[in-house]
Design an enzyme around this catalytic site. Structure first.
Site, PDB file in Angstrom:
ATOM      1  N   THR A  45       0.801  -1.220   0.000  1.00  0.00           N
ATOM      2  CA  THR A  45       0.000   0.000   0.000  1.00  0.00           C
ATOM      3  C   THR A  45       0.836   1.273   0.000  1.00  0.00           C
ATOM      4  OG1 THR A  45      -0.155  -0.149   2.409  1.00  0.00           O
ATOM      5  CG2 THR A  45      -1.941  -1.127   1.144  1.00  0.00           C
ATOM      6  N   HIS A  50       6.562   0.193   7.573  1.00  0.00           N
ATOM      7  CA  HIS A  50       6.864   1.056   8.716  1.00  0.00           C
ATOM      8  C   HIS A  50       7.147   0.187   9.939  1.00  0.00           C
ATOM      9  CE1 HIS A  50       2.769   0.248  10.106  1.00  0.00           C
ATOM     10  NE2 HIS A  50       2.327   0.624   8.911  1.00  0.00           N
ATOM     11  N   HIS A  53       5.386  -2.986  11.090  1.00  0.00           N
ATOM     12  CA  HIS A  53       5.645  -4.282  10.468  1.00  0.00           C
ATOM     13  C   HIS A  53       6.865  -4.984  11.065  1.00  0.00           C
ATOM     14  CE1 HIS A  53       3.520  -2.035   7.148  1.00  0.00           C
ATOM     15  NE2 HIS A  53       2.848  -3.166   7.133  1.00  0.00           N
ATOM     16  N   LYS A  88      -9.432  -0.435   9.831  1.00  0.00           N
ATOM     17  CA  LYS A  88      -9.668   0.778   9.052  1.00  0.00           C
ATOM     18  C   LYS A  88     -11.107   1.255   9.215  1.00  0.00           C
ATOM     19  CE  LYS A  88      -5.549   0.997   7.385  1.00  0.00           C
ATOM     20  NZ  LYS A  88      -4.644   2.091   7.748  1.00  0.00           N
ATOM     21  N   ARG A  92      -9.998   1.593   1.805  1.00  0.00           N
ATOM     22  CA  ARG A  92      -8.671   2.016   1.362  1.00  0.00           C
ATOM     23  C   ARG A  92      -8.745   2.589  -0.054  1.00  0.00           C
ATOM     24  NH1 ARG A  92      -4.202  -0.076   4.245  1.00  0.00           N
ATOM     25  NH2 ARG A  92      -4.721  -1.703   5.756  1.00  0.00           N
ATOM     26  N   GLN A 181      -7.168 -13.884   1.763  1.00  0.00           N
ATOM     27  CA  GLN A 181      -6.077 -14.147   2.701  1.00  0.00           C
ATOM     28  C   GLN A 181      -6.113 -15.603   3.170  1.00  0.00           C
ATOM     29  OE1 GLN A 181      -5.336 -11.257   5.773  1.00  0.00           O
ATOM     30  NE2 GLN A 181      -4.236 -12.708   7.065  1.00  0.00           N
ATOM     31  N   ASP A 202      -4.266  -7.930  15.045  1.00  0.00           N
ATOM     32  CA  ASP A 202      -5.454  -7.511  14.297  1.00  0.00           C
ATOM     33  C   ASP A 202      -5.769  -8.468  13.151  1.00  0.00           C
ATOM     34  OD1 ASP A 202      -3.131  -6.731  12.928  1.00  0.00           O
ATOM     35  OD2 ASP A 202      -4.170  -5.104  11.895  1.00  0.00           O
ATOM     36  N   LYS A 238      -0.046   4.796  19.971  1.00  0.00           N
ATOM     37  CA  LYS A 238       0.204   3.722  19.024  1.00  0.00           C
ATOM     38  C   LYS A 238       1.636   3.806  18.503  1.00  0.00           C
ATOM     39  CE  LYS A 238      -1.677   1.572  14.844  1.00  0.00           C
ATOM     40  NZ  LYS A 238      -2.697   1.652  13.772  1.00  0.00           N
ATOM     41  N   LYS A 241       3.767   5.921  14.938  1.00  0.00           N
ATOM     42  CA  LYS A 241       3.172   7.155  14.459  1.00  0.00           C
ATOM     43  C   LYS A 241       3.805   8.341  15.168  1.00  0.00           C
ATOM     44  CE  LYS A 241      -0.006   5.400  11.706  1.00  0.00           C
ATOM     45  NZ  LYS A 241      -0.039   5.665  10.251  1.00  0.00           N
ATOM     46  N   THR A 242       4.103   9.374  14.413  1.00  0.00           N
ATOM     47  CA  THR A 242       4.604  10.616  14.991  1.00  0.00           C
ATOM     48  C   THR A 242       3.770  11.763  14.457  1.00  0.00           C
ATOM     49  OG1 THR A 242       6.152  11.121  13.194  1.00  0.00           O
ATOM     50  CG2 THR A 242       6.949   9.658  14.941  1.00  0.00           C
TER      51      THR A 242
END
Length: 419
Positions: A45, A50, A53, A88, A92, A181, A202, A238, A241-242
């Site tokens: 995606t 990031h 993962h 989500k 997407r 999946q 998740d 979380k 994330k920044t």
């Protein structure tokens, strides 16, 4: 210490990787015999993965390192065309095949730092689910695979349930993601003897659906599921994330210096946990670092930052980032290793608006945010606090090093370099 028979599950347990398993003893027996064939899927995606993962990548690493079996990194060239609704709130963005292929090629690069690829029985493999998903005949797929799925049960899965409870749209194309999946697991089991799927917590519903599908479709061997926790910091934020966005693994999306800084800014309470998860340091050494108190915990944070950065960007770049930080914060120098943004020399000679340059440098999201930072004394040029929002930058602002240092607070710096 854990009490499994295999090094693989002992390592994962002692380092904090395990959240759920479908059958820990079954996985343990396979791992002890060196017969695990495990995969993790990564949808394409974005041009980079990031740090969210990283847990699953590290699990693949420890699988191979412990001798428990063969790791498979599965690129989602097929599933990315659909879009995973898990976690989500909205559908997407649909990406073109060209975008997906470009992202896939870009994110592949990181795995070579964690896995040894080859043709041997325990060498890592990189596959793409477009190989078996793209040629599928839809009617045959519904007859052979779709008939094993209960819509009633699918609606209880978090990926669908949360959307429906919030009265948010769940498109039909996303609803099919779970089927694809699950079919990935079966396809990998048939083609490569895969017997374990790993992923974030998740993904538990999707993974165990694949385990069940394998049973229903008559696979000869048992399939297993193992998930890692979705990490939050000690303060509840979380991971990954920044304020400026995701913490990317590829240097094209985030410099080695900024990556180092992310880990250096770890909360005190998280240092020991993150050393276990995101470095390869021995546990006894980690215990000593985690026991440091007071100001000494900062030294442990530097070790965490350097070791974590070395895994992604290499030891040389990690140590260079550490040196840059030391020169910048401890010695007050304009370190050459800071992130650099090019500015046109002719524009600089004619003067440019200061606020727009902070935006261009990525230190603030907008000129409005820059104005708010100025009011609180948050912006600096060459270590001097900015007080005039109408100020201009010119050639006269260049330091003896030929750059202009822009700063947001004490820890975020960018060099403007004329060209």
């Amino acid at each position: 210490m854990s009490n499994f028979q295999s090094d693989f599950l002992n390592i994962l347990t002692d380092r904090g990787f395990i959240h759920q398993t479908s059958d820990a003893q079954g996985i343990d027996a396979l791992a002890r015999a060196g017969k695990v064939v495990a995969y993790v899927g990564y949808d394409c995606t974005a041009p980079s993965l990031h740090i969210g993962h990283l847990l699953s990548i590290m699990m693949l690493h420890w699988l191979q390192k412990s001798g428990a079996g063969k790791p498979i990194a599965l690129m989602g060239g097929g599933t990315t065309r659909i879009g995973d609704p898990s976690g989500k709130d909205e559908t997407r963005v649909m990406r073109t095949i060209e975008e997906i292929d470009a992202n896939k090629d870009s994110i592949k690069k990181v795995f070579a730092r964690f896995l040894a690829f080859g043709d041997g029985p325990k060498d890592a493999a990189m596959l793409d689910n477009a190989e078996w998903l793209a040629p599928l005949n839809y009617i045959e797929f519904l007859r052979d695979v779709g008939r094993h799925f209960s819509v009633n049960r699918m609606l209880t899965m978090d990926s669908a349930k949360l959307r429906l409870e919030r009265e948010q749209e769940l498109s039909f194309i996303e609803f099919n993601y779970m089927l694809l999946q699950a079919y990935d697991f079966v396809a990998l089991a048939r083609r490569f003897g895969c017997n374990l799927q790993m992923g974030g917590s998740d993904q538990w519903g999707n993974i165990v659906t694949g385990v069940d599908l394998g049973r229903r479709m008559g696979l000869e061997h048992q399939l297993y599921a193992l998930t890692c926790p979705l990490l939050t910091t000690a303060s509840g934020a979380k991971m990954g994330k920044t304020a400026s966005g995701a913490v990317w693994l590829n240097e094209a999306q985030l410099s080695a210096y900024d990556y180092w800084q992310y880990w250096r800014n770890t909360e005190d309470a998280d240092v020991g946990r993150f050393l276990k998860l995101f470095t390869l340091l021995p546990l006894d050494e980690i215990a000593k670092l985690a026991a440091l108190g007071g100001a000494e915990i900062n030294e442990a944070k530097k070790v965490l930052a350097t070791e974590a950065t070395a895994l992604i960007h290499g030891r040389e770049n990690a140590e260079a980032a550490a040196l840059t930080a030391k020169q910048t914060f401890e010695q007050g120098a304009t370190a050459a290793g800071l992130p650099t943004v090019t500015i046109n020399l002719a524009d600089l000679k004619a003067t440019v608006g200061l606020l727009s340059q902070f935006v261009e440098a990525g230190l603030v999201a907008s000129t409005s945010e820059a104005r708010r930072q100025i009011k609180s004394g948050g912006l600096k040029v060459n270590d001097t606090v900015v007080i005039d929002e109408k100020a201009k930058l010119s050639e006269a602002d260049l330091t003896p090093d030929g750059v202009i240092k822009l700063s947001l607070g004490k820890k975020k710096h960018v060099l403007l370099k004329p060209a």
